[in-house]
Enzyme design. Sequence first.
Site, short mmCIF file in Angstrom:
data_model
loop_
_atom_site.label_atom_id
_atom_site.label_comp_id
_atom_site.label_asym_id
_atom_site.label_seq_id
_atom_site.Cartn_x
_atom_site.Cartn_y
_atom_site.Cartn_z
N SER A 1 1.30 -1.23 0.20
CA SER A 1 0.11 0.25 0.07
C SER A 1 1.12 1.62 0.17
O SER A 1 0.09 2.09 -0.12
CB SER A 1 -0.55 0.07 1.23
N ASN B 1 -1.89 -2.60 12.80
CA ASN B 1 -3.75 -2.94 13.08
C ASN B 1 -3.84 -1.37 13.60
O ASN B 1 -4.64 -0.32 13.23
CB ASN B 1 -3.71 -4.28 13.97
N THR C 1 -40.07 27.56 -7.35
CA THR C 1 -40.01 26.05 -6.92
C THR C 1 -40.10 25.25 -8.11
O THR C 1 -40.77 26.13 -9.03
CB THR C 1 -41.28 25.98 -5.60
N HIS C 2 -40.49 23.49 -7.99
CA HIS C 2 -40.74 23.10 -9.36
C HIS C 2 -39.81 24.15 -10.70
O HIS C 2 -40.38 24.01 -11.46
CB HIS C 2 -41.92 22.87 -9.39
N SER D 1 -14.52 26.99 -26.22
CA SER D 1 -14.89 26.26 -27.29
C SER D 1 -14.04 26.11 -27.69
O SER D 1 -12.69 26.43 -29.11
CB SER D 1 -16.44 26.15 -27.65
N LYS E 1 -18.59 31.00 -27.46
CA LYS E 1 -18.28 30.11 -26.54
C LYS E 1 -17.47 30.27 -25.36
O LYS E 1 -16.64 30.95 -25.14
CB LYS E 1 -18.54 28.32 -26.01
N ASN F 1 -18.06 29.17 -21.33
CA ASN F 1 -18.73 27.84 -20.58
C ASN F 1 -18.21 27.78 -19.05
O ASN F 1 -17.32 28.21 -19.32
CB ASN F 1 -17.97 26.24 -20.84
N GLU G 1 -19.65 23.01 -13.83
CA GLU G 1 -20.12 21.63 -14.19
C GLU G 1 -18.84 20.50 -13.69
O GLU G 1 -19.27 19.42 -12.96
CB GLU G 1 -19.93 21.36 -15.46
N TYR H 1 -9.68 -6.51 12.54
CA TYR H 1 -8.93 -6.35 11.37
C TYR H 1 -8.29 -7.68 10.52
O TYR H 1 -7.98 -8.98 10.85
CB TYR H 1 -6.63 -5.91 11.37
N GLN I 1 -7.39 -1.95 4.20
CA GLN I 1 -6.52 -1.28 3.30
C GLN I 1 -7.23 -0.39 2.34
O GLN I 1 -6.50 0.47 2.02
CB GLN I 1 -5.08 -2.71 2.89
N LYS J 1 -8.06 4.14 2.48
CA LYS J 1 -7.04 5.10 2.13
C LYS J 1 -7.99 5.71 1.05
O LYS J 1 -7.40 6.88 1.02
CB LYS J 1 -5.94 4.44 2.23
#
Length: 468
Positions: free
Chosen positions: A22, A109, A154-155, A276, A282, A284, A289, A316, A321, A324
Amino acid sequence: MKLWGGRFRKETDGLVNDFNASIQFDARLYREDIEGSLAHAEMLASCGIISQEDHAQIKAGLEGILADVEAGKVEFTAANEDIHMNVEALLTGRIGEAGKRLHTARSRNDQVAVDLRLYLRREIGEIMEQILSLQQAILDQARQHQNTVMPGYTHLQRAQPVSFAQHLLAYGEQLRRDVTRLADCKKRMNVCPLGSGALAGTTYPIDRHQTARLLGFDGPCSNSLDGVSDRDYALELLSDLSILMMHLSRLAEEVILWCSWEFKFIELDDAYSTGSSIMPQKKNPDVAELVRGKTGRVYGDLMGLLTTMKGIPLAYNKDMQEDKEPVFDAVDTVKMCLPVFTGMLETMRVLPENMRRAAGGGFINATDCADYLTKKGMPFRDAYTAVGNLVYYCAQHGKLLEELELPELQSISTLFDEDVYQALRLENCMGQRKSYGGPAVEETTRQIEELAQFIKDARAGAPAEDGV
Ligand code: ARG
């Protein structure tokens, strides 16, 4: 030969070596590993389990390793599997006999459990700081837009008028709970598994309270099996980070909508937008995003670790392991998202006229119109129906409520009078919503003051832990 090579008569297969190791990802725990070893060695010496001379050598040796790792002078190897055995092997290579005594009354451990808690405790502190900076950016924008009327939705349908300040401050509140959740997680995480040994404690007269104290924990964990077995603190953190990312993602989604041509409520700074490769016009919102997209990653980290943990018996197991990488990934992701998101909000240009124009359509003062009639004595449900009819009439005739002539209004209810036009002005509709928590300037001022106080207290090291 391996540190655990005594029982074996063959070399580990090269594939197994790589598969089992690891060190590629737990090398980042070097500082915590050394910190933990320093505390363990000090405790062993003060309990008379190792000599003071051995302790002095171990201490100097570990400090030397720490300095060398930090100076980039140390190479860890997969042959030594993980950070714990790499550090121990380095130590023994440097100081000989005394180094071999460090692992008395200890196991990897309990070592890995203590390292991870120490590491995450520090990371939580940094993430909380970053959230506070984001809240500060929200606060600064909110201060400038207490009178900026925008449609509340709303909605995703225009609903009632709010101010841009109030809208932003809603996120300020959500982030405030994120900070207190992290503070809470940090507190629960802050118990020390060191001295749990492999699983069953030890026959040595160790002092677990001392190591806990030396490492800044509130105390030792109470059961040695539990100490080495659970990763609930990592899962709790991943849950908190998932919720935090969900909040960021929602705001990111709004930013994306707001800077579309359809809304144009804001314009992102050039430094926080991208172009773009084919469409010259563009601009963006890639930052927003990506934050939205990376939210999926953090959720994945949570789901991955939950699934890893769900079927393993005490104590353990090597499966653990696998804790992580998801935790590191989530922490790294959040720490990358927060500052860039903060910069994006700090630099965005708000376009109040466009917000006001959008608020002007969609009959968002219809509730206020019903409230007007109700305040003149009509039961609310009747007023609701009357205004529903008015909205229908307006839609037929291409008019807004405030564009109707008084006789048109009075044909629906004789309670309408000249003062209705004031009541329908959006600035008044918003400004009169003075109920606790509402968008009126008095109320956003209170919210701003509270949030500012929260940031101040939290920065002074006392985030409210009551989960406000
Ligand atoms: N590298 C291991 C981990 O991250 C450390 C603990 C290993 N313990 C063991 N008995 N194999 O979980």
